[in-house]
Design a protein around this motif. Sequence first.
Motif, PDB file in Angstrom:
ATOM      1  N   UNK B  42       0.833  -1.206   0.000  1.00 38.79           N
ATOM      2  CA  UNK B  42       0.000   0.000   0.000  1.00 38.79           C
ATOM      3  C   UNK B  42       0.868   1.256   0.000  1.00 38.79           C
ATOM      4  N   UNK B  46       1.027   4.091  -2.929  1.00 42.54           N
ATOM      5  CA  UNK B  46       0.790   5.526  -2.703  1.00 42.54           C
ATOM      6  C   UNK B  46       1.939   6.367  -3.225  1.00 42.54           C
ATOM      7  N   UNK B  50       1.515   8.908  -6.512  1.00 38.88           N
ATOM      8  CA  UNK B  50       1.664  10.296  -6.042  1.00 38.88           C
ATOM      9  C   UNK B  50       0.632  10.673  -4.979  1.00 38.88           C
ATOM     10  N   UNK B  51       0.100   9.687  -4.279  1.00 38.31           N
ATOM     11  CA  UNK B  51      -0.773  10.001  -3.156  1.00 38.31           C
ATOM     12  C   UNK B  51       0.060  10.300  -1.906  1.00 38.31           C
ATOM     13  N   UNK B  52       1.308   9.913  -1.952  1.00 38.82           N
ATOM     14  CA  UNK B  52       2.253  10.208  -0.876  1.00 38.82           C
ATOM     15  C   UNK B  52       3.533  10.656  -1.558  1.00 38.82           C
ATOM     16  N   UNK B  53       4.025  11.847  -1.178  1.00 38.52           N
ATOM     17  CA  UNK B  53       5.156  12.403  -1.931  1.00 38.52           C
ATOM     18  C   UNK B  53       6.347  12.715  -1.053  1.00 38.52           C
ATOM     19  N   UNK B  60      11.658  14.657  -0.003  1.00 39.55           N
ATOM     20  CA  UNK B  60      10.742  14.444  -1.118  1.00 39.55           C
ATOM     21  C   UNK B  60      10.973  13.074  -1.736  1.00 39.55           C
ATOM     22  N   UNK B 100      -4.841  17.362 -12.487  1.00 37.84           N
ATOM     23  CA  UNK B 100      -4.612  17.059 -11.068  1.00 37.84           C
ATOM     24  C   UNK B 100      -3.187  16.611 -10.792  1.00 37.84           C
ATOM     25  N   UNK B 101      -2.560  15.941 -11.730  1.00 34.08           N
ATOM     26  CA  UNK B 101      -1.219  15.438 -11.456  1.00 34.08           C
ATOM     27  C   UNK B 101      -0.587  14.939 -12.747  1.00 34.08           C
ATOM     28  N   UNK B 102       0.707  14.640 -12.698  1.00 33.23           N
ATOM     29  CA  UNK B 102       1.410  14.048 -13.835  1.00 33.23           C
ATOM     30  C   UNK B 102       2.078  12.766 -13.353  1.00 33.23           C
ATOM     31  N   UNK B 103       2.280  11.800 -14.241  1.00 33.49           N
ATOM     32  CA  UNK B 103       2.859  10.521 -13.815  1.00 33.49           C
ATOM     33  C   UNK B 103       4.341  10.670 -13.493  1.00 33.49           C
ATOM     34  N   UNK B 104       4.906   9.655 -12.854  1.00 34.82           N
ATOM     35  CA  UNK B 104       6.343   9.691 -12.551  1.00 34.82           C
ATOM     36  C   UNK B 104       7.159   9.725 -13.839  1.00 34.82           C
TER      37      UNK B 104
END
Lengths: 385, 143
Positions: B42, B46, B50-53, B60, B100-104
Amino acid sequence: MAVENSRGVRALAAALLLLALPSTSRAVEVGDGKLSVNGYGGWAFGSTFGGNPYSLGTPDGSYDNTRLALALGARPSEHLAVHLQLSMDGSLAGLGVGFDWGFAEWKFTDGLRLRAGKVKLPFGLVMETVNVGTLRPFYSAPTGIYGHGNIGATAYQGAGVASVLVEGVDWELDGDLYGGMLETDLDEPLPVAVESTPTVSRTVRSHLLIRDALGGRLSLTNPSAGLTFMLSGYGGRLEEFSSETSAFERFRVFTGGLSAQYLSDAWLLRSEAFGTDEFDGEGEANVSCYGEVARRFLTAWQAAVRGEYFETILHGQTPSLPAFFRHQEVALALSRWFSAGFVVRVEYHVVHGNRFARPNELASDAVSRVPGWTHLALAGAQFSF
Amino acid sequence: MRIAWFHLAVATFLLAADLAAAPDDVRVIVHPGNPVEALTRDEVTRLFLHKKTAWPDGRAAIAVDQPEASPVREAFAREVLRRSPAAVVAYWQQQVFAGRDVPPPERAGDGDVVDFVRTHEGAIGYVGGAATLSGVKVVNLKD
């Protein structure tokens, strides 16, 4: 014979070499994601049968459906992100450029973000990505909820927060809350459908502003099970500027609805139901629902079916032509996915009712001859990166 | 000449097949200076969604991905993220186009992922079982 066999073997070798090479598509990124450029677009040919134009189709066949959008994202720091999206519609009339959204986002924590500017509306399953064709099994999103039926606004200008409210192992409850002004366009039912006195009716597209709006969305997701449930809604003070009367009308308005989705490798099931109501005097209510099922087969193919219902209910008035206030539709689609970012489609839609499928201009004495049934055949391609 | 071409074709196909074969196992790696020794699936999920950064020490966290067509990425999606690769792609498309966000960021393969993680203190990546792990630390995965 020896020469032909040699060429055949070389061709086989070349083919095997090509098969061994993977292909991918990816956004343009600079600085390990600090600046990214994404885009999407598509083109389709649409032809209707029965005499009414509908969606991207016309009785003579329409090639005039090209759209491209570019989304820029910048992350100058760990907490700050800036997003911008411009869209371009190419048509015979020229190139139209629109400012879809542009906003700054400040991340307080991983579970709390503040946005300000012109922000895509968190509404239902697809409003935030309503024009991205590679995220759905049909070329267009359902007409009633996501078209010009006065149910879903596309963006808000104001401020909002996005928060993770509760998180468990493989499930999460997210919330969005926003305030400001919403904008949307509404295709009105023809005046002739209400009163028989106009000699000629024309499609009226009203530009609606919903001021002092407050809205939000709750999303419950379980990704490993493929389940998503949403509750969306907003309320505010609607100002409807009619291009026909050149006057503003004002109502209090409330919109709300439920959404559900199941997504797996092979299946996509979606269903949504929304309603909107205007208060303070004469106004209208709109209700709409749809269900769609899509199934992948042979890896790259997808078959889909959708059923949709929409109705406009006038307060204090009885329409003389109720067919102009209803929309019922069944659609079939077959898609060939060359990658997650490129798809070619063919579709067939059967529509009953003239709420959205009707001539743009109609004389009073011609209304009885407007076909109640409209068939649309559509073929096109969509992409994203 | 015919036989040479045929051998070349077979060798190429076998090489591609070997590259396309699922790896024996997927290993999650971090920078050697990262004090984390174990992560739950889990927690890894995350980080990559990117739910946990950030790491517990506030540094970071930088997740690094592999190309969509990579068999290692497919194995990572199924075994660690417990999602189909298509679901992960759809998730990032939704995030990107919703603003909302961008992928790694992506790196071409195991070697490039190792190089990235070795040179970025907060990085976390994944590699196949046969990858050479020079200068990085393998994290134990817990359910």
